[in-house]
Motif scaffolding. Structure first.
Motif, PDB file in Angstrom:
ATOM      1  N   PRO A  67       0.804  -1.228   0.000  1.00  0.00           N
ATOM      2  CA  PRO A  67       0.000   0.000   0.000  1.00  0.00           C
ATOM      3  C   PRO A  67       0.836   1.276   0.000  1.00  0.00           C
ATOM      4  O   PRO A  67       0.433   2.272  -0.614  1.00  0.00           O
ATOM      5  CB  PRO A  67      -0.834  -0.092   1.287  1.00  0.00           C
ATOM      6  N   MET A  70       1.953   1.895  -3.588  1.00  0.00           N
ATOM      7  CA  MET A  70       0.850   2.451  -4.376  1.00  0.00           C
ATOM      8  C   MET A  70       0.617   3.921  -4.032  1.00  0.00           C
ATOM      9  O   MET A  70       0.403   4.753  -4.908  1.00  0.00           O
ATOM     10  CB  MET A  70      -0.430   1.637  -4.145  1.00  0.00           C
ATOM     11  N   SER A  71       0.684   4.236  -2.734  1.00  0.00           N
ATOM     12  CA  SER A  71       0.488   5.625  -2.309  1.00  0.00           C
ATOM     13  C   SER A  71       1.549   6.527  -2.927  1.00  0.00           C
ATOM     14  O   SER A  71       1.257   7.620  -3.426  1.00  0.00           O
ATOM     15  CB  SER A  71       0.576   5.741  -0.783  1.00  0.00           C
ATOM     16  N   THR A 262      -1.921  -0.145  -9.416  1.00  0.00           N
ATOM     17  CA  THR A 262      -2.027  -1.387  -8.653  1.00  0.00           C
ATOM     18  C   THR A 262      -1.283  -2.518  -9.351  1.00  0.00           C
ATOM     19  O   THR A 262      -0.501  -3.254  -8.736  1.00  0.00           O
ATOM     20  CB  THR A 262      -3.502  -1.784  -8.474  1.00  0.00           C
ATOM     21  N   ALA A 409       1.790   7.283   3.690  1.00  0.00           N
ATOM     22  CA  ALA A 409       0.509   6.580   3.815  1.00  0.00           C
ATOM     23  C   ALA A 409      -0.549   7.495   4.424  1.00  0.00           C
ATOM     24  O   ALA A 409      -1.697   7.532   3.964  1.00  0.00           O
ATOM     25  CB  ALA A 409       0.680   5.324   4.671  1.00  0.00           C
ATOM     26  N   GLY A 413      -3.828   8.487   2.501  1.00  0.00           N
ATOM     27  CA  GLY A 413      -5.033   7.917   3.094  1.00  0.00           C
ATOM     28  C   GLY A 413      -5.920   8.929   3.791  1.00  0.00           C
ATOM     29  O   GLY A 413      -7.143   8.766   3.811  1.00  0.00           O
ATOM     30  N   TRP A 435      -7.007  -1.128  -0.427  1.00  0.00           N
ATOM     31  CA  TRP A 435      -5.866  -0.209  -0.363  1.00  0.00           C
ATOM     32  C   TRP A 435      -6.117   0.866   0.687  1.00  0.00           C
ATOM     33  O   TRP A 435      -5.242   1.196   1.486  1.00  0.00           O
ATOM     34  CB  TRP A 435      -5.615   0.468  -1.723  1.00  0.00           C
ATOM     35  N   ARG A 436      -7.342   1.392   0.694  1.00  0.00           N
ATOM     36  CA  ARG A 436      -7.632   2.521   1.578  1.00  0.00           C
ATOM     37  C   ARG A 436      -7.543   2.104   3.054  1.00  0.00           C
ATOM     38  O   ARG A 436      -7.027   2.851   3.887  1.00  0.00           O
ATOM     39  CB  ARG A 436      -9.019   3.081   1.254  1.00  0.00           C
ATOM     40  N   LEU A 438      -5.694  -0.331   4.229  1.00  0.00           N
ATOM     41  CA  LEU A 438      -4.275  -0.552   4.531  1.00  0.00           C
ATOM     42  C   LEU A 438      -3.536   0.787   4.682  1.00  0.00           C
ATOM     43  O   LEU A 438      -2.736   0.964   5.597  1.00  0.00           O
ATOM     44  CB  LEU A 438      -3.619  -1.402   3.438  1.00  0.00           C
ATOM     45  N   ALA A 439      -3.812   1.719   3.780  1.00  0.00           N
ATOM     46  CA  ALA A 439      -3.086   2.991   3.810  1.00  0.00           C
ATOM     47  C   ALA A 439      -3.519   3.873   4.979  1.00  0.00           C
ATOM     48  O   ALA A 439      -2.724   4.632   5.524  1.00  0.00           O
ATOM     49  CB  ALA A 439      -3.281   3.745   2.486  1.00  0.00           C
TER      50      ALA A 439
END
Ligand code: TRP
Length: 466
Positions: A67, A70-71, A262, A409, A413, A435-436, A438-439
């Motif tokens: 994550p 990705m962020s 992703t 993150a 997030g 993802w959201r 996790l972040a």
């Protein structure tokens, strides 16, 4: 490639673009796959007792590393500038504060510090190309291979020279720019490296100690796991994935709008983790077969692999190719380590890319002598985490990268609005929701907990309450 110059969110990078989705994946993979996988992962795993460490590392890679990567990419693509300017711009744009630029600033400093010692070890691999090619390891015993390593790193002039050569190579590629320089360097290295890892693996499987190596790596002995080891596993996850310092953010700035973040992240994480595990599987059986210790420290790989090659059919050839590939892998990582600082200098001070690269490169080269000397002249100068090298490594891997990842993150997030992130990630339902979570929760709280626990702060607070 200038698509949407006027739009507020759709910007364009000053440094050009990746020519394709594959070029981006290759570049990020090239930055991720490096000494971290083959040199650092086995030695840190060995120092931290094996199995339990490896398991924690894998968990960190999946629930925190993925994550955060990705962020970082989505922030980079949205800002389309160097990490400092991107964080400043998005901080304002998302209604927070321009002070988020300090996260980018920490990344610039982190990259410089990491490369200062990374280049020194990369220099060792350059020396080992020559040693291998001239047959220094043919039929050599464990003791002879070990003595060769000790006498090499014990001579600061040799280590300083190879560090200098490596920095010159890094400066050369970065100065040439995104498209011409970076893409070409990563195209064929990863598959070739993978192939050689399988050759080594085959040798290890035949060593008679494969089972012992596997059980060292995968049988968790929880009594060996301290909070310090957990932090080391977290730090290794950040280090090996190149995240937490804006490098992937800088690469994301050159990413075309339509590429799936992703998908690209998953590909990179899989390749990187696979190569690290392969390296461990190749190295630990050799450690046990030759009565060496897994906790040998930074020299582990240089003490084990030449031994295997020395006994192998065609070993001179394979060893030479292997160290060439390892040097290549380090080279493509060095490029990523310089990118945030170089992009920042170019944009902030209006320098050409070549000027910025030479300035940053020289700075890194000078700082690197702290690590050059840590293995010889100043080997006895120890404080806090150990030698100068140990301290720079600890500060960057175990503190700056996790802290940077935590803030990245939180930014993606919590600070960025849902629409901005879903826009970048392509609102793909459950994947986006995962993802959201996790972040927003898992990564920040996990990092914070481990950092506080390892420093002992959490226990201190608990003792105050009790
Ligand atoms: N991931 C690299 C390796 O495993 C090292 C690294 C850490 C790095 N941070 C980075 C490389 C940032 C490029 C950019 O060897």
């Amino acid at each position: 490639m200038l698509k949407n110059q006027a739009g507020d969110a759709k910007r364009d990078s000053l440094h050009g673009h990746w020519s394709s989705r594959m070029a981006f994946i290759l570049a990020v993979t090239g930055s991720a796959v490096g000494l971290g996988n083959i040199w650092k992962f086995p030695y840190v795993a060995g120092e931290n007792g094996g199995g339990a460490f490896v398991l924690v590392y894998l968990i960190c890679v999946i629930v925190i590393g993925m994550p955060v990567m990705m962020s970082e990419i989505l922030i980079g693509r949205r800002g389309r500038r160097n990490p400092v300017a991107t964080m400043e711009l998005l901080g304002k744009e998302e209604g927070s504060s321009p002070r988020w630029k300090w996260v980018g600033g920490m990344g610039v400093v982190g990259g410089i510090l990491i490369l200062s010692y990374y280049s020194v070890v990369a220099g060792w691999t350059l020396a080992y190309i020559v040693k291998s090619a001239t047959g220094a390891f043919a039929g050599a015993s464990a003791a002879a291979v070990g003595a060769e390593f000790d006498s090499f790193v014990g001579d600061w002039r040799q280590v300083g020279l190879t560090h200098t050569i490596f920095m010159a190579l890094a400066i050369f590629v970065v100065a040439r720019g995104v498209e011409r320089g970076l893409e070409q360097a990563v195209r064929f290295m990863v598959p070739a490296l993978l192939l050689l890892m399988f050759v080594l693996l085959a040798y290890s499987i035949n060593s008679g100690y494969f089972g012992q190596g596997v059980s060292f790596m995968f049988t968790p002995d929880w009594t060996k796991l301290t909070w310090g080891s957990v932090l080391a596993a977290l730090g290794q996850a950040f280090f090996t994935l190149s995240i937490g310092m804006g490098a992937v953010m800088a690469y994301g700035a050159y990413l075309p709008e339509e590429t799936s973040i992703t998908g690209a992240s998953a590909a990179v994480v899989t390749a990187d983790t696979g190569i690290a595990i392969l390296a461990g599987l190749a190295i630990f059986p050799l450690v046990f077969a030759n009565g060496l210790t897994p906790a040998a420290g930074p020299g582990l790989v240089f003490n084990t692999l030449p031994l295997a090659f020395g006994q192998m059919q065609g070993g001179v050839f394979f060893a030479t190719i292997f160290f060439v590939l390892l040097a290549f892998a380090a080279w493509t990582s060095a490029i990523g380590l310089m990118e945030p600082a170089v992009a920042w200098i170019v944009e902030r001070f209006n320098r050409t890319r070549a000027q910025a690269t030479v300035m940053i490169g020289l700075l890194i080269w000078v700082i690197g002598f702290g690590s050059v000397l840590s293995f010889n002249v100043l080997a006895d100068l120890t404080f806090l985490a150990g030698t100068i090298y140990d301290n720079v490594d600890y500060l960057t891997s175990n503190i700056m990268l996790p802290l940077g990842g935590l803030l990245i993150a939180v930014f993606a997030g919590w600070v960025m609005c849902r629409n901005s992130t879903s826009d970048e990630l392509g609102n793909s339902g459950n994947l986006f929701k995962a993802w959201r979570i996790l972040a927003r929760f898992v990564a920040p709280l996990g990092i914070l907990f481990v950092l506080l626990k390892a420093v002992g702060l959490l226990d201190w607070v608990a003792s105050l309450i009790a």
